[in-house]
Design a protein around this motif. Structure first.
Motif, PDB file in Angstrom:
ATOM      1  N   LEU A   1     -15.769   0.930  -5.231  1.00 57.19           N
ATOM      2  CA  LEU A   1     -14.421   1.380  -4.903  1.00 57.19           C
ATOM      3  C   LEU A   1     -13.388   0.966  -5.940  1.00 57.19           C
ATOM      4  O   LEU A   1     -12.403   1.679  -6.141  1.00 57.19           O
TER       5      LEU A   1
ATOM      6  N   GLU B   1     -13.545   4.700   1.216  1.00 55.25           N
ATOM      7  CA  GLU B   1     -12.348   3.850   1.174  1.00 55.25           C
ATOM      8  C   GLU B   1     -11.623   3.895   2.509  1.00 55.25           C
ATOM      9  O   GLU B   1     -11.188   2.846   3.028  1.00 55.25           O
TER      10      GLU B   1
ATOM     11  N   TYR C   1      -6.310   8.676  -4.886  1.00 53.54           N
ATOM     12  CA  TYR C   1      -7.269   7.638  -4.506  1.00 53.54           C
ATOM     13  C   TYR C   1      -6.712   6.250  -4.793  1.00 53.54           C
ATOM     14  O   TYR C   1      -6.809   5.339  -3.961  1.00 53.54           O
TER      15      TYR C   1
ATOM     16  N   ASP D   1     -13.134  -4.256  -2.406  1.00 53.93           N
ATOM     17  CA  ASP D   1     -12.886  -4.382  -3.844  1.00 53.93           C
ATOM     18  C   ASP D   1     -14.180  -4.549  -4.628  1.00 53.93           C
ATOM     19  O   ASP D   1     -14.196  -5.085  -5.733  1.00 53.93           O
TER      20      ASP D   1
ATOM     21  N   GLN E   1      -4.273  -0.342   0.724  1.00 56.28           N
ATOM     22  CA  GLN E   1      -5.214  -1.110   1.544  1.00 56.28           C
ATOM     23  C   GLN E   1      -5.271  -2.561   1.076  1.00 56.28           C
ATOM     24  O   GLN E   1      -5.255  -3.494   1.893  1.00 56.28           O
TER      25      GLN E   1
ATOM     26  N   TRP F   1      -6.106   3.108  -2.133  1.00 53.02           N
ATOM     27  CA  TRP F   1      -6.815   1.852  -2.333  1.00 53.02           C
ATOM     28  C   TRP F   1      -5.841   0.689  -2.523  1.00 53.02           C
ATOM     29  O   TRP F   1      -6.030  -0.386  -1.933  1.00 53.02           O
TER      30      TRP F   1
END
Length: 281
Positions: free
Chosen positions: A173, A19, A149, A169, A156, A153
């Protein structure tokens, strides 16, 4: 401690460098104008979200690895207010950093976090709660790590939305984000009136999705492998993966998610599911 009601443990640690690699690749392609683009976070530009991710790294390493206390709570300050204040303080300071320096720090500190997580027992108590899953009780380390996590994510994706660059995506992930967010389902249903054995399912179609089932037990709701005795759930909710993560992180509100959802069964229960929140707010 018995955390079985939260569902099977998950280990997202191998995904942190993947990631982060996608995140750093994205940041390294941004123009000066991109860094200043507005985001879904009120008052924060792209550079501010990147600075906030750096703050997440600094805070975790300082507190969890080094045992260094963070800023003190102000009198009468609750956790959401405390986080909003300290996040804003750090983001203001991070505006002094050049994009090159910021990206370099994110890379270096991310690797240090990887090393810290690698040494943790995922089945031990984390020492703090995951407030959107089980407030006020120690969480299992695997859920605490999964929460981190999802934080990286989602931020981002917020930057990708702001600069019009889709990506990061794919199922590898995204599915752990969906899985972690739906660990909030038992807490989300906590006030929903239902007899023991009542089941609610959430289905997320596609390779990043699956089916999650919450069953009312004698004392609380809990996640289960399937509807008991092969029966049918009292309420069923189907949401696309993109809708689910945005709803759970409050990028969209429940009323918007409802227009995109397929609902069946008890309206009180389906409505409760759409109130899911998997962040601190």
């Amino acid at each position: 401690m018995n955390w079985s009601w939260l569902g099977p443990p998950m280990d997202v640690r191998p995904l942190f460098p993947v990631e982060r690699g996608a995140f750093l690749d994205l940041l390294n392609t941004l123009t000066a104008e991109d860094w200043e683009r507005a985001t879904v976070c009120p008052g924060w530009a792209v550079r501010d979200i990147a600075g906030h991710v750096l703050h997440d790294q600094v805070r975790r390493l300082s507190a969890d690895r080094d045992g260094h206390p963070g800023p003190a709570f102000e009198p009468g300050e609750a956790l959401p207010g405390y986080l909003a204040r300290t996040n804003e303080d750090f983001v203001r300071t991070a505006r002094q950093l050049s994009p090159r320096l910021l990206v370099g720090l994110l890379d270096r500190l991310g690797q240090e976090l990887d090393a810290m997580w690698a040494g943790r027992d995922l089945h031990a108590p984390a020492g703090l709660d995951v407030s959107w899953a089980d407030p006020g009780a120690p969480a299992p380390t695997w859920l605490d790590v999964a929460r981190e996590y999802t934080e990286y994510w989602v931020h981002q994706q917020q930057i990708r939305d702001a600069v019009g660059r889709p990506g990061a995506d794919g199922p590898r992930l995204l599915r752990p984000v969906i899985d972690a967010f739906l660990r909030a389902l038992p807490h989300t249903l906590r006030d929903a009136a239902a007899a023991p054995g009542t089941a609610v399912t959430v289905t997320v179609p596609g390779p990043a999705g699956g089916r999650w089932t919450a069953v009312r037990g004698a004392e609380r709701w809990g996640l289960a492998p399937a509807v008991p005795d092969g029966g049918r759930a009292a309420a069923e909710v189907e949401l696309a993966a993109d809708t689910l993560w945005r709803l759970a992180s409050r990028g969209i509100e429940p009323a918007v998610a409802r227009t995109r959802a397929r609902l069946r069964g008890d309206e009180a229960l389906t409505g409760a599911v759409l109130d899911i929140v998997s962040i601190i707010r």
